[in-house]
Design a protein around this motif. Structure first.
Motif, mmCIF file in Angstrom:
data_model
loop_
_atom_site.group_PDB
_atom_site.id
_atom_site.type_symbol
_atom_site.label_atom_id
_atom_site.label_comp_id
_atom_site.label_asym_id
_atom_site.label_seq_id
_atom_site.Cartn_x
_atom_site.Cartn_y
_atom_site.Cartn_z
ATOM 1 N N VAL A 167 -2.496 76.198 77.184
ATOM 2 C CA VAL A 167 -2.834 77.528 76.664
ATOM 3 C C VAL A 167 -3.450 78.391 77.766
ATOM 4 O O VAL A 167 -3.045 79.541 77.960
ATOM 5 N N SER A 168 -4.403 77.840 78.505
ATOM 6 C CA SER A 168 -5.106 78.610 79.543
ATOM 7 C C SER A 168 -4.173 79.092 80.641
ATOM 8 O O SER A 168 -4.185 80.267 81.012
ATOM 9 N N PRO A 202 -13.833 67.164 74.703
ATOM 10 C CA PRO A 202 -14.460 67.796 75.877
ATOM 11 C C PRO A 202 -14.551 69.306 75.683
ATOM 12 O O PRO A 202 -13.692 69.898 75.036
ATOM 13 N N PRO A 203 -15.618 69.922 76.229
ATOM 14 C CA PRO A 203 -15.748 71.379 76.095
ATOM 15 C C PRO A 203 -14.630 72.101 76.836
ATOM 16 O O PRO A 203 -13.981 71.521 77.700
ATOM 17 N N ALA A 254 -11.093 75.484 80.972
ATOM 18 C CA ALA A 254 -10.174 76.583 80.675
ATOM 19 C C ALA A 254 -10.454 77.799 81.550
ATOM 20 O O ALA A 254 -9.525 78.384 82.106
ATOM 21 N N SER A 255 -11.715 78.179 81.692
ATOM 22 C CA SER A 255 -12.020 79.373 82.484
ATOM 23 C C SER A 255 -11.707 79.152 83.964
ATOM 24 O O SER A 255 -11.221 80.050 84.637
ATOM 25 N N TRP A 298 -5.249 80.420 88.130
ATOM 26 C CA TRP A 298 -3.897 80.918 87.895
ATOM 27 C C TRP A 298 -3.830 82.437 87.889
ATOM 28 O O TRP A 298 -2.797 83.003 88.191
ATOM 29 N N SER A 299 -4.919 83.114 87.559
ATOM 30 C CA SER A 299 -4.868 84.575 87.558
ATOM 31 C C SER A 299 -4.883 85.128 88.984
ATOM 32 O O SER A 299 -4.522 86.264 89.218
ATOM 33 N N LYS A 300 -5.285 84.303 89.963
ATOM 34 C CA LYS A 300 -5.289 84.730 91.365
ATOM 35 C C LYS A 300 -3.937 84.501 92.025
ATOM 36 O O LYS A 300 -3.656 85.060 93.073
#
Length: 145
Positions: free
Chosen positions: A25-26, A70-71, A75-76, A82-84
């Motif tokens: 998802v992330s 797991p927390p 994800a962040s 991946w956003s970079k």
């Protein structure tokens, strides 16, 4: 609520499946708006939708079994990584999806043999979707090469 006695492999399944689902998802959300190939974009959208649904079901089952997942901290970090990414994003994304789904299919195939009937049923129900994702990702990889 009394914790259900689960085997180590069942506990491991919950942890790995949760991490894998969160990752799908992330990474898909982080790349969705920047993928160039329309099929890759559609695939990413499907990943967000299908894996969000499976993640919810997994969390419900884990809670029922007394397993703490797991927390979502990873994800962040994944989204940031991946956003970079800019060059070869479509190819890198699809390569990642092929690798991840090969691992996920193996994980869920093993879980279908769980001695816990609910875990085995969840794995059997989810496995065809993961196999379909893997086939689609491999086809996309060929199309992008």
């Amino acid at each position: 609520m009394t914790a259900v006695k689960l085997s180590r492999s069942d506990r491991s399944f919950f942890e790995k499946a949760a991490k894998s689902g969160i990752k799908e998802v992330s990474v898909s959300q982080a790349t969705l708006d920047r993928l160039m190939n329309p099929q890759a974009k559609a695939f990413a959208q499907m990943m967000v939708s299908d894996h969000s649904k499976a993640n919810s079901e997994l969390m419900e089952l884990a809670a029922k079994k007394g397993v703490t997942l797991p927390p979502k901290d990873d994800a962040s970090k994944l989204m940031e990584k991946w956003s970079k990414k800019t060059s070869d994003l479509d190819e890198d994304y699809i390569d990642e999806m092929v690798d991840d789904h090969q691992e996920a299919v193996k994980l869920f195939e093993d879980a279908t043999k769980s001695e816990d009937p609910e875990i085995a049923a969840f794995a059997r129900k989810t496995l065809p979707t993961l196999q379909h994702h893997l086939t689609m990702a491999k086809d996309l990889k060929k199309a992008l090469d």
